[in-house]
Design an enzyme around this catalytic site. Structure first.
Site, PDB file in Angstrom:
ATOM      1  N   GLU A  64       0.833  -1.202   0.000  1.00 24.12           N
ATOM      2  CA  GLU A  64       0.000   0.000   0.000  1.00 24.12           C
ATOM      3  C   GLU A  64       0.872   1.258   0.000  1.00 24.12           C
ATOM      4  OE1 GLU A  64      -3.307   1.335  -0.848  1.00 24.12           O
ATOM      5  OE2 GLU A  64      -3.727  -0.533   0.206  1.00 24.12           O
ATOM      6  N   GLU A  71       1.814   6.352  -7.101  1.00 26.11           N
ATOM      7  CA  GLU A  71       0.759   7.285  -7.505  1.00 26.11           C
ATOM      8  C   GLU A  71       1.223   8.730  -7.393  1.00 26.11           C
ATOM      9  OE1 GLU A  71      -2.814   6.503  -5.327  1.00 26.11           O
ATOM     10  OE2 GLU A  71      -3.258   4.693  -6.469  1.00 26.11           O
TER      11      GLU A  71
END
Length: 123
Positions: A64, A71
Site C-alpha cells: 500500500e 501514484e
C-alpha cells in the site's frame, strides 16, 4: 554516520505517518491489521502462525505504501490522463490486491479451523 541512519529512520517514519493521515486505503489496511491481531490474541494462535500474520500485515502495508509512492510520482509527472500512467497505477494497485489476496488466504488457513471449531461446539 549514526546521525544519518537515525535521520533516515525518521524520514521513513514520516512516510508511514503521511500514509496513515492521507491515504484512506492505508487506514483501512491498518484497521484490518489491528482486527486480525485482536482476533489472533483471542484465538490463541501459535508462534508460527504469528509469523505468517506479521509477514502478511507487513506485505500488505508495504504494498500500500509503494502504491501511494508510485501514484504520487505519477501525479508529479502529469495529472492529465495518460494511458501509460494508467497502466503504471493499475499495476501498483494490482500488487496491493495480490498481497491482500494472499494474506486473506493465509488468514483463512489460520482462522477458519478455529471458527469452525467454535461454531461446532456452540451449535
Amino acid at each position: 554516520m549514526v546521525k544519518g541512519r537515525i535521520q533516515s529512520f525518521w524520514f521513513a517514519v514520516s512516510g508511514i505517518i503521511f500514509c496513515t493521515l492521507n491515504e484512506t486505503n492505508f487506514r483501512v489496511q491498518l484497521f484490518a491489521a489491528v482486527a486480525v491481531i485482536a482476533a489472533g490474541f483471542a484465538a490463541g494462535v501459535s508462534a508460527g502462525e504469528w509469523l505468517w500474520i506479521c509477514a502478511c500485515i507487513a506485505a500488505v502495508l508495504a504494498a500500500e505504501a509503494f502504491n501511494t509512492a508510485i501514484e504520487k510520482l505519477c501525479n508529479l509527472y502529469s495529472t492529465d490522463y495518460n494511458p501509460q500512467i494508467k497502466i503504471i497505477k493499475d499495476v501498483a494497485a494490482g500488487a496491493v490486491l495480490l498481497a491482500a489476496s494472499g494474506s486473506f488466504v493465509a488468514g483463512s488457513i489460520i482462522f477458519l479451523p478455529r471458527i469452525y471449531g467454535y461454531c461446532k461446539n456452540f451449535f
